[in-house]
Design a protein around this motif. Structure first.
Motif, short mmCIF file in Angstrom:
data_model
loop_
_atom_site.label_atom_id
_atom_site.label_comp_id
_atom_site.label_asym_id
_atom_site.label_seq_id
_atom_site.Cartn_x
_atom_site.Cartn_y
_atom_site.Cartn_z
N SER A 85 25.40 -9.27 11.44
CA SER A 85 24.45 -8.58 10.57
C SER A 85 24.67 -8.95 9.11
O SER A 85 23.72 -9.17 8.35
CB SER A 85 24.58 -7.06 10.75
N ILE A 86 25.94 -9.02 8.71
CA ILE A 86 26.26 -9.44 7.34
C ILE A 86 25.73 -10.84 7.08
O ILE A 86 25.15 -11.12 6.02
CB ILE A 86 27.79 -9.37 7.12
N GLY A 87 25.91 -11.73 8.06
CA GLY A 87 25.40 -13.09 7.93
C GLY A 87 23.89 -13.11 7.76
O GLY A 87 23.35 -13.89 6.97
N MET A 88 23.19 -12.23 8.50
CA MET A 88 21.73 -12.17 8.39
C MET A 88 21.30 -11.68 7.01
O MET A 88 20.35 -12.21 6.41
CB MET A 88 21.17 -11.26 9.49
N ILE A 89 21.98 -10.66 6.50
CA ILE A 89 21.63 -10.13 5.17
C ILE A 89 21.84 -11.19 4.11
O ILE A 89 20.98 -11.40 3.24
CB ILE A 89 22.47 -8.87 4.87
#
Length: 288
Positions: free
Chosen positions: A274-278
Motif C-alpha cells: 500500500s505504501i508503494g502504491m501511495i
C-alpha cells in the motif's frame, strides 16, 4: 506539480504524521486535539500579526473563512461520532480515502476544474493504496467489506466529505489572500468551535492539567498541527486542490514509518505494498 510544491507538501505530510503520532500517546485524545488547536493560535500569533500588517485581507474572503471554519468543526463532530462506532484502524483509511475522491468530484462539478488523465490515475492509485493500508490480504472482498455497513460507516464518510469540503473552501480563500493568514484565522474558529463542543460533553476537561502532564507533546502538537494544515493551503495557491488533497495522503506513509521506527510497530506485506502504491500515485501526479 512543481518540485518546490511537492517538497512543501511532503514536509506538511511529515508534520501531520508527527502530531498524529504524538496524539496516539495521549489517553484524552479528543481534548488534546482542542488543546493543541489553542496552542497553535498562541504560538503563531506573531506570524499572524506580521502577515496581517503586510498582506491584504479582502472582505470577500470572509465568507470563505466562515465556511471553512464551519466545515472544519463539522469534521470534528463527524470524526468523534465515527470513532464511537468504529475502530481507528477500520475507519481511518476509509476517511482518508474518501477525501481525495470527494475533492475531485466537487472540483469537476462546481468549479470546472480539469486535470490530466495521468493525474486522475495518480489520484486513483493513492486512494486504493490508502484503503488497503489496514487490510489483512489483497482480497477485493475484504476491501469491499469496508463499505457494507452503512449504519456504522456513514459518519466516517461524512468526516471524509467534510475534510474534502474544507480543502475546496481553503483553496478558494487562499486564492484571495495569504494562505497562511487564511488558515490562522480558520484555526481561531476551529479552536472556538471545538472548545464549545467539549463544553457540551459530559466529561469535563482540565486543559491546564493536560499541559502539565504532557508539556513536550502539547508544544509539538501545537507547532506541527498548524504547519501541516497551513502549508497545504499555501500549496493550493498555485496547484490544483485535487492534487494537493491527494498528495497529502502521503502522511500515512510517514505515520507508518514513525510507527515502525519510533513505536516499534509491526507492518504487514499488504501495508508495504500500500505504501508503494501511495508513493507511486504521488510520482504519477508529480509527472502529470
Amino acid at each position: 506539480m512543481s518540485t518546490t510544491i511537492l517538497l512543501v507538501l511532503l514536509f506538511a505530510a511529515l508534520c501531520h504524521a508527527v502530531w498524529n503520532a504524538v496524539s496516539k500517546q495521549i489517553e484524552e485524545r479528543d481534548s488534546f486535539f482542542t488543546l493543541i488547536l489553542g496552542v497553535s493560535v498562541i504560538l503563531y500569533l506573531p506570524l499572524a500579526v506580521y502577515l496581517f500588517s503586510t498582506s491584504p485581507f479582502p472582505p470577500a474572503a470572509v465568507k470563505w473563512l466562515l465556511l471553512s471554519t464551519c466545515s472544519e468543526v463539522l469534521y470534528f463532530v463527524a470524526l468523534a461520532k465515527a470513532y464511537q462506532t468504529n475502530n481507528l484502524s477500520h475507519a481511518y483509511p476509509v476517511l482518508r480515502g474518501t477525501a481525495p475522491i470527494v475533492t475531485t468530484i466537487l472540483s469537476f462539478l462546481f468549479f470546472g476544474a480539469t486535470i490530466a488523465w495521468t493525474g486522475v490515475i495518480g489520484i486513483a492509485v493513492i486512494v486504493v493504496g490508502v484503503l488497503m493500508m489496514n487490510q489483512k490480504s489483497f482480497s477485493p472482498k475484504e476491501l469491499g467489506s469496508l463499505l457494507t455497513d452503512w449504519s456504522r460507516m456513514k459518519w466516517v464518510f461524512l468526516a471524509g466529505a467534510f475534510s474534502a469540503c474544507s480543502s475546496m473552501i481553503d483553496g478558494m480563500g487562499a486564492a484571495m489572500m495569504s494562505g497562511l493568514l487564511f488558515k490562522y484565522v480558520v484555526f481561531i474558529g476551529m479552536f472556538a468551535g471545538k472548545w464549545m463542543i467539549d463544553k457540551r460533553t459530559e466529561t469535563k476537561t482540565d486543559y491546564l492539567s493536560l499541559v502539565k502532564r504532557y508539556p513536550v507533546q502539547t508544544a509539538a502538537g501545537g507547532l506541527f498541527v498548524f504547519i501541516s494544515n497551513s502549508l497545504a493551503v499555501y500549496a493550493m495557491q498555485t496547484t490544483p486542490v485535487t492534487y494537493v488533497a491527494s498528495v497529502r495522503e502521503i502522511s500515512i506513509v510517514f505515520a507508518t514509518l514513525i510507527g515502525v521506527i519510533w513505536l516499534k510497530e509491526q507492518v504487514s506485506i499488504v501495508k508495504w505494498v500500500s505504501i508503494g502504491m501511495i508513493l507511486s500515485g504521488v510520482l504519477i501526479i508529480k509527472l502529470s
